[in-house]
Design an enzyme around this catalytic site. Sequence first.
Site, PDB file in Angstrom:
ATOM      1  N   GLY A  14       0.835  -1.206   0.000  1.00  0.00           N
ATOM      2  CA  GLY A  14       0.000   0.000   0.000  1.00  0.00           C
ATOM      3  C   GLY A  14       0.862   1.245   0.000  1.00  0.00           C
ATOM      4  N   SER A  71       1.385   3.346  -2.354  1.00  0.00           N
ATOM      5  CA  SER A  71       1.037   4.328  -3.390  1.00  0.00           C
ATOM      6  C   SER A  71       0.294   5.541  -2.866  1.00  0.00           C
ATOM      7  CB  SER A  71       0.180   3.640  -4.458  1.00  0.00           C
ATOM      8  OG  SER A  71      -0.974   3.075  -3.858  1.00  0.00           O
ATOM      9  N   ASP A 115      -2.607  -7.998  -4.669  1.00  0.00           N
ATOM     10  CA  ASP A 115      -3.585  -7.849  -3.592  1.00  0.00           C
ATOM     11  C   ASP A 115      -3.019  -8.588  -2.370  1.00  0.00           C
ATOM     12  OD1 ASP A 115      -5.674  -8.175  -1.811  1.00  0.00           O
ATOM     13  OD2 ASP A 115      -7.138  -8.780  -3.327  1.00  0.00           O
ATOM     14  N   VAL A 116      -2.708  -7.842  -1.318  1.00  0.00           N
ATOM     15  CA  VAL A 116      -2.053  -8.461  -0.152  1.00  0.00           C
ATOM     16  C   VAL A 116      -2.916  -9.532   0.515  1.00  0.00           C
ATOM     17  CG1 VAL A 116      -0.529  -6.512   0.432  1.00  0.00           C
ATOM     18  CG2 VAL A 116      -2.857  -6.597   1.397  1.00  0.00           C
ATOM     19  N   SER A 120      -2.877   0.015  14.549  1.00  0.00           N
ATOM     20  CA  SER A 120      -3.814   1.123  14.774  1.00  0.00           C
ATOM     21  C   SER A 120      -4.162   1.223  16.254  1.00  0.00           C
ATOM     22  CB  SER A 120      -5.101   0.874  13.984  1.00  0.00           C
ATOM     23  OG  SER A 120      -6.097   1.778  14.374  1.00  0.00           O
ATOM     24  N   TYR A 125     -11.875  -4.586  12.329  1.00  0.00           N
ATOM     25  CA  TYR A 125     -10.605  -3.848  12.208  1.00  0.00           C
ATOM     26  C   TYR A 125      -9.801  -3.945  13.511  1.00  0.00           C
ATOM     27  CZ  TYR A 125      -7.745   0.251  10.824  1.00  0.00           C
ATOM     28  OH  TYR A 125      -6.716   1.124  10.499  1.00  0.00           O
ATOM     29  N   LYS A 180      -6.095  -5.548  13.737  1.00  0.00           N
ATOM     30  CA  LYS A 180      -4.930  -4.756  14.166  1.00  0.00           C
ATOM     31  C   LYS A 180      -4.398  -5.260  15.512  1.00  0.00           C
ATOM     32  CE  LYS A 180      -4.769  -1.805  10.669  1.00  0.00           C
ATOM     33  NZ  LYS A 180      -3.702  -1.884   9.673  1.00  0.00           N
TER      34      LYS A 180
HETATM   35  N1  LIG Z   1      -5.597   6.907   8.136  1.00  0.00           N
HETATM   36  C1  LIG Z   1      -5.727   6.608   9.403  1.00  0.00           C
HETATM   37  O1  LIG Z   1      -6.334   7.371  10.182  1.00  0.00           O
HETATM   38  C2  LIG Z   1      -5.153   5.343   9.956  1.00  0.00           C
HETATM   39  C3  LIG Z   1      -5.166   5.173  11.353  1.00  0.00           C
HETATM   40  C4  LIG Z   1      -4.621   4.022  11.897  1.00  0.00           C
HETATM   41  C5  LIG Z   1      -4.070   3.053  11.074  1.00  0.00           C
HETATM   42  N2  LIG Z   1      -4.085   3.231   9.726  1.00  0.00           N
HETATM   43  C6  LIG Z   1      -3.511   2.168   8.922  1.00  0.00           C
HETATM   44  O2  LIG Z   1      -2.489   2.703   8.099  1.00  0.00           O
HETATM   45  C7  LIG Z   1      -2.391   1.941   6.899  1.00  0.00           C
HETATM   46  C8  LIG Z   1      -2.446   2.884   5.709  1.00  0.00           C
HETATM   47  O3  LIG Z   1      -3.685   3.576   5.767  1.00  0.00           O
HETATM   48  P1  LIG Z   1      -3.964   4.894   4.905  1.00  0.00           P
HETATM   49  O4  LIG Z   1      -4.815   5.759   5.744  1.00  0.00           O
HETATM   50  O5  LIG Z   1      -2.697   5.405   4.347  1.00  0.00           O
HETATM   51  O6  LIG Z   1      -4.870   4.256   3.753  1.00  0.00           O
HETATM   52  P2  LIG Z   1      -5.233   4.802   2.284  1.00  0.00           P
HETATM   53  O7  LIG Z   1      -4.876   6.232   2.153  1.00  0.00           O
HETATM   54  O8  LIG Z   1      -6.626   4.352   2.066  1.00  0.00           O
HETATM   55  O9  LIG Z   1      -4.227   3.952   1.352  1.00  0.00           O
HETATM   56  C9  LIG Z   1      -4.341   2.572   1.342  1.00  0.00           C
HETATM   57  C10 LIG Z   1      -3.201   1.977   0.534  1.00  0.00           C
HETATM   58  O10 LIG Z   1      -3.287   0.549   0.667  1.00  0.00           O
HETATM   59  C11 LIG Z   1      -3.441  -0.026  -0.620  1.00  0.00           C
HETATM   60  N3  LIG Z   1      -4.284  -1.217  -0.512  1.00  0.00           N
HETATM   61  C12 LIG Z   1      -5.526  -1.332   0.002  1.00  0.00           C
HETATM   62  N4  LIG Z   1      -5.954  -2.598  -0.065  1.00  0.00           N
HETATM   63  C13 LIG Z   1      -4.946  -3.310  -0.635  1.00  0.00           C
HETATM   64  C14 LIG Z   1      -4.770  -4.655  -0.989  1.00  0.00           C
HETATM   65  N5  LIG Z   1      -5.730  -5.561  -0.770  1.00  0.00           N
HETATM   66  N6  LIG Z   1      -3.612  -5.029  -1.564  1.00  0.00           N
HETATM   67  C15 LIG Z   1      -2.627  -4.135  -1.822  1.00  0.00           C
HETATM   68  N7  LIG Z   1      -2.732  -2.832  -1.499  1.00  0.00           N
HETATM   69  C16 LIG Z   1      -3.882  -2.430  -0.925  1.00  0.00           C
HETATM   70  C17 LIG Z   1      -4.040   1.052  -1.489  1.00  0.00           C
HETATM   71  O11 LIG Z   1      -3.761   0.762  -2.851  1.00  0.00           O
HETATM   72  P3  LIG Z   1      -4.802   1.225  -4.050  1.00  0.00           P
HETATM   73  O12 LIG Z   1      -4.656   2.713  -4.153  1.00  0.00           O
HETATM   74  O13 LIG Z   1      -4.359   0.485  -5.253  1.00  0.00           O
HETATM   75  O14 LIG Z   1      -6.163   0.820  -3.559  1.00  0.00           O
HETATM   76  C18 LIG Z   1      -3.293   2.272  -0.941  1.00  0.00           C
HETATM   77  O15 LIG Z   1      -1.986   2.329  -1.467  1.00  0.00           O
HETATM   78  C19 LIG Z   1      -3.537   0.938   6.943  1.00  0.00           C
HETATM   79  O16 LIG Z   1      -3.060  -0.300   7.403  1.00  0.00           O
HETATM   80  C20 LIG Z   1      -4.488   1.532   7.958  1.00  0.00           C
HETATM   81  O17 LIG Z   1      -5.268   0.551   8.560  1.00  0.00           O
HETATM   82  C21 LIG Z   1      -4.601   4.355   9.153  1.00  0.00           C
END
Ligand SMILES: NC(=O)c1ccc[n+]([C@@H]2O[C@H](COP(=O)([O-])OP(=O)(O)OC[C@H]3O[C@@H](n4cnc5c(N)ncnc54)[C@H](OP(=O)(O)O)[C@@H]3O)[C@@H](O)[C@H]2O)c1
Length: 241
Positions: free
Chosen positions: A7, A9, A58-59, A139, A152, A156
């Site tokens: 992820g 990107s 896809d992970v 998380s 979730y 986590k």
């Molecule tokens: N944002 C928050 O507030 C927050 C808080 C706590 C923890 N987190 C954790 O931080 C991590 C990143 O979150 P984020 O907020 O940066 O998310 P995001 O902006 O939605 O980005 C998600 C990334 O994961 C990729 N992805 C999703 N499903 C996938 C799959 N099945 N296989 C391969 N790649 C996949 C997406 O690729 P595509 O663009 O191709 O879909 C994208 O690059 C996650 O594990 C999330 O649970 C986030």
Amino acid sequence: MYALVTGGSRGIGKAVALRLAQQGYKVIINYQSNQAAAEQTLSEIRQAGGDGELLQFDVSDREAVVSALSEWKQQHPDDYIEVLVNNAGIRCDKLLVWMEPEDFNKVLQTNLYSFYNVTRQLIEPMIRHKNGRIVNVASLSGQHGLAGQCNYSAAKGGLIAATKALALEVGRKNITVNAVAPGFVKTDMVEGLDEAELKKQIPLSRFAQPEEVAAVVCFLVSKDASYITGECISVNGGLYM
Ligand SMILES: NC(=O)c1ccc[n+]([C@@H]2O[C@H](COP(=O)([O-])OP(=O)(O)OC[C@H]3O[C@@H](n4cnc5c(N)ncnc54)[C@H](OP(=O)(O)O)[C@@H]3O)[C@@H](O)[C@H]2O)c1
């Protein structure tokens, strides 16, 4: 020196990929479907003087992970991936009373089984080279639990436990395994949340920027963190202490 960011990107993963590239890693940017965003991230890395490559899979799909990483290994017979950031994740919030099996399974498969799928492919070369860094993006939800997130939180929480178990297994091989546990971070994932209302509960009164999480991930990858393993570091603005 290769680093894989699942992820990588968008969002937190993108910030991690950019920072690891600045530190000299060739960053493998994994993504699922948004190729344009992945290409944009790679182009930003190159503009900043770094380098990397894209690797779509896809992970949550074990066969797809095995196939993509086997092919990568064949194309890079003299290299191995020494840094793995298990970051890809999704959420699908519902109260348990309305949660369908697919809502539960998909979140577990993407946020937790992915840890197994990807790490299982990369741990042997790290063991052979007696060198590796693994950082799992968990998380606050996995430490504390959040209503509407039984799926979730379970994923986590499991990821944090797996971090600790794997750290015990591979410490002797000079491989560290740690987690970071963000609170609310300004990415696409939090779109639709009531930021104004939620930030009233956060001691630092704001959501984090992805770079603030990336800084901690990259610290855990760095030499400065060489004696830290099995840890989960909160990056949550004081939301849960
Ligand atoms: N944002 C928050 O507030 C927050 C808080 C706590 C923890 N987190 C954790 O931080 C991590 C990143 O979150 P984020 O907020 O940066 O998310 P995001 O902006 O939605 O980005 C998600 C990334 O994961 C990729 N992805 C999703 N499903 C996938 C799959 N099945 N296989 C391969 N790649 C996949 C997406 O690729 P595509 O663009 O191709 O879909 C994208 O690059 C996650 O594990 C999330 O649970 C986030």
